[in-house]
Design an enzyme around this catalytic site. Structure first.
Site, PDB file in Angstrom:
ATOM      1  N   GLU A   1      19.807  29.890  35.702  1.00 46.09           N
ATOM      2  CA  GLU A   1      19.609  28.562  35.277  1.00 46.09           C
ATOM      3  C   GLU A   1      18.010  28.531  35.071  1.00 46.09           C
ATOM      4  O   GLU A   1      17.323  28.923  36.215  1.00 46.09           O
ATOM      5  CB  GLU A   1      20.156  27.653  36.032  1.00 46.09           C
ATOM      6  CG  GLU A   1      21.756  27.508  36.163  1.00 46.09           C
ATOM      7  CD  GLU A   1      22.344  26.113  36.860  1.00 46.09           C
ATOM      8  OE1 GLU A   1      21.501  25.271  37.280  1.00 46.09           O
ATOM      9  OE2 GLU A   1      23.363  26.323  37.288  1.00 46.09           O
TER      10      GLU A   1
ATOM     11  N   GLU B   1      25.390  27.540  43.362  1.00 44.13           N
ATOM     12  CA  GLU B   1      24.179  26.686  44.211  1.00 44.13           C
ATOM     13  C   GLU B   1      24.760  26.098  45.469  1.00 44.13           C
ATOM     14  O   GLU B   1      24.587  24.819  45.861  1.00 44.13           O
ATOM     15  CB  GLU B   1      23.526  25.659  43.538  1.00 44.13           C
ATOM     16  CG  GLU B   1      22.836  25.855  42.102  1.00 44.13           C
ATOM     17  CD  GLU B   1      21.981  24.806  41.530  1.00 44.13           C
ATOM     18  OE1 GLU B   1      21.166  25.027  40.817  1.00 44.13           O
ATOM     19  OE2 GLU B   1      22.407  23.637  42.011  1.00 44.13           O
TER      20      GLU B   1
END
Length: 663
Positions: free
Chosen positions: A310, A153
């Protein structure tokens, strides 16, 4: 994604971030046993383990990771091994205090969370490269490792740093972009407010300026470009360190519509595209938002299968009110992603943490353990994904609609000193996507330079910044028979954020056949009635049609009689202009006209029932996700891979899912 799928035996990827370092070693064997019970076949390991893998500079401890990977391999579970560079350990900033993040007002941020480093720090890049090299050399040949997870991320918490190192890197980036200071002055319109620069050293980041003032918009736009590029450069450096010793596929997990990062410029570095997605609890249309984000991710992957790296089994921990998912919602969410092209559904995380900032974040194994509804749902989803393994490798059928969403235009449209703070390109794009979603129309989320072949309708929602080349491409699309819909505040500026003179909507005026003389933003919360469709909000305009048919005009106020919605025939196609933000009811009425000939994936389904088709060499598959409280009849014949029911039409009960292999 194909290489990973082969390593999984042709199955859909199913699993989670696995953080065994958070637990005593005696738990690890139970983890593997439960993963087998749940049908897990892929886990991401080591994402936040730098401090354990390198407890002091140059001192590496891989013993625990050796044992974890061996256990997973023995249990038949593949590994997406992380570079562990997502969050440097405390010793890094102790040794390199100059790498600390600095905010816009000049405050240095303290250590204590994650991503605590400046993206322009060469010390960070060097330390990360050293760790990656050791990891890849040690584990690339390990039989459990099937892919590499680079960082994690990127830019989630450090997308902009205003330190001196960032200033130096920004100047270097500007010099590469413009070559000469005179060209920068022209691009930034520095004749205004006596801002003309005579050397690169005079330029800095757009730090907080004098009270109540605005920074130069050209500087702001280039700063956002630079920051996105700078973080992408970290990815390039880390990916190169992996590839120096491995030919296994690598990825980094995107975050959907993350405003600060132009992901379209990243995908050429990846071997497969992956994404993280979390529902926003107070978003009334969160199901549609999920669909739109999945459509974006597939489009970034150029239609190829991608990986959902995710999402959450239930509640997250980072929203004001972390709402648990309802019965069946996790299953529906997972199938939405797979229907829209994902060849895997992974979660954060495997086992819910006992401590730390994310201890209340849901997981595949909840705090309540296996005697829980959530665990039973996890096991069921694993069985479901195994049952549809034959879908892996197929692609979503060609979409009829493309919504153009460009990061640079998004940035520029939302800077300060603009006509209205209420203008929101994302909200307008979502409104048009919802109109398609409600009609079961296939949608891609494309960039201004992406091919337009195969689309019937292209929508430009608040496409504020457009280059001459983009205008020419959209014009050619319409002339060849396509339908274009452009909304207000589109085509207003060029790539330097300079106004296109001669009347709005600037570069699109000739194509659309309108000349707008003045923007008339509405007061907060106001609506303006139209002569047809209903009402508009946020925006109105003074202007006239020049070759276009006025389909709706403003009915009252200073703009009464001026065009609000127009339509113009151009060549074999049609160009629509929407000069206000239509209310949902008004947009729905207009969409019925715009999408007259665009066929739904499956006709006759009510809003809230999604149908998406994936196509492969061996056949086609229709995914049906019923988000409503009523059963629906789906007029498709074939075999439901989940229930085994043959024939058709199929009944899909409230809150349930079907995956039908078409006859």
């Amino acid at each position: 994604m194909e290489q990973v799928t082969r390593a999984l035996g042709g199955r859909i990827a199913y699993g989670a971030d696995y953080n065994p370092e958070q637990w005593p070693e005696e738990v690890w064997d139970e983890d593997v046993r439960l993963m087998q019970e749940a049908g897990v076949n892929l886990v991401s390991v080591g994402i936040f383990s730098w401090a354990l893998l390198e407890p002091t500079p140059g001192d590496h401890d891989f013993g625990w990771l050796d044992r974890v990977l061996d256990k997973l391999h023995a249990g038949g579970i593949a590994v997406d091994l992380a570079t562990a560079t997502a969050s440097p350990p405390p010793w890094f900033l102790e040794r390199h205090p100059e790498a600390t993040l600095v905010d816009q007002v000049g405050n240095r941020r303290a250590f204590g969370a994650r991503q605590a480093y400046c993206p322009s720090s060469t010390a960070y890049r060097d330390a990360a490269t050293t760790l990656i090299t050791e990891l890849v050399k040690r584990y690339d040949e390990h039989p459990a490792v099937v892919m590499w997870h680079v960082n994690n991320e990127y830019g989630c918490h450090n997308d902009h740093c205003f330190c001196d190192a960032s200033a130096v890197a920004f100047r270097r980036w500007l010099a590469d972009r413009y070559g000469a200071i005179e060209k920068l002055n022209e691009a930034w319109a520095t004749a205004f407010w006596s801002q003309r620069y005579t050397s690169w050293e005079q330029i800095g980041p757009p730090r907080q300026v004098s009270y109540g003032n605005f920074a130069n918009p050209g500087q702001q736009l280039d700063w956002w470009r630079f920051c996105s590029d700078e973080i992408r450069e970290i990815f390039r450096v880390e990916a190169a360190a992996v590839r120096a010793h491995s030919d296994k596929p690598l990825t980094t997990n995107f975050m959907g519509f993350r405003k600060s990062l132009d992901y379209r410029s990243w995908v050429d570095v990846e071997d497969l595209v992956s994404n993280d997605h979390y529902l926003i609890a107070d978003d009334e249309d969160r199901t549609q938002q999920l669909a739109m984000t999945a459509d974006l991710t597939r489009s970034l992957a150029h239609g190829e299968p991608w990986l959902l790296m995710e999402h959450s089994t239930s509640a997250v921990n980072w929203q004001p009110r972390n709402i648990a998912k309802t019965t069946g919602e996790m299953r529906r969410n997972s199938f939405q992603h797979v229907a829209r092209g994902a060849d895997g559904a992974l979660f954060f995380q495997w086992r819910a943490s006992r401590g730390g900032a994310e201890k209340f974040h849901s997981a595949m194994v909840p705090h309540a353990g296996t005697e829980s509804r959530l665990w039973r749902d996890v096991v069921r989803l694993g069985a479901d994904l195994s049952a549809i393994a034959e879908v892996s490798g197929t692609k979503v059928a060609q979409a009829g609609v493309a919504i153009c969403f460009d990061w640079e235009s998004w940035w520029a449209a939302t800077f300060d000193s603009h006509p209205s703070v209420d203008v929101d390109p994302m909200a307008t794009a979502r409104a048009w996507h919802k109109a398609c979603w409600a009609r079961n129309l296939g949608v891609d989320i494309i960039g201004v330079t992406d091919p337009l072949d195969g689309y019937e309708v292209v929508v430009l929602p608040v496409q504020y910044l457009l280059s001459d080349e983009a205008v020419a491409r959209f014009t050619a699309f319409v002339e060849a028979g396509g339908t274009l819909v452009a909304t207000y505040f589109s085509g207003i500026v060029d790539e330097h954020d300079h106004i296109r003179l001669g009347g709005y909507p600037g570069g699109l005026s000739d194509l659309l056949g309108v000349r707008i003389e003045e923007f008339c933003p509405l007061p907060e919360g106001d609506e303006i009635p139209l002569t047809s469709y209903g009402s508009g909000t946020i925006w109105s305009e003074r202007g006239r049609a020049v070759g276009a048919d006025v389909v709706a005009a403003y009915a009252t106020g200073d703009c009464a009689g001026d065009p609000a919605v127009t339509r113009r025939r151009v060549g074999r196609g049609t160009a629509w202009y929407v000069g206000t933000e239509l209310t949902p009811e008004a947009l729905d009425t207009l969409a019925t006209q715009v999408f007259t000939t665009t066929k739904p994936v499956v006709g006759g389904l009510p809003e809230g029932v999604e149908a998406i088709r994936r196509v492969g060499e061996q056949g086609t598959y229709v995914f049906v996700i019923n988000h409503t409280h009523e059963a629906v009849i789906v007029p498709v014949r074939g075999t439901d891979l989940l229930s085994g029911n043959d024939g058709g039409p199929h009944v899909v009960r409230a809150g349930q899912v079907a995956v039908i292999r078409e006859e």
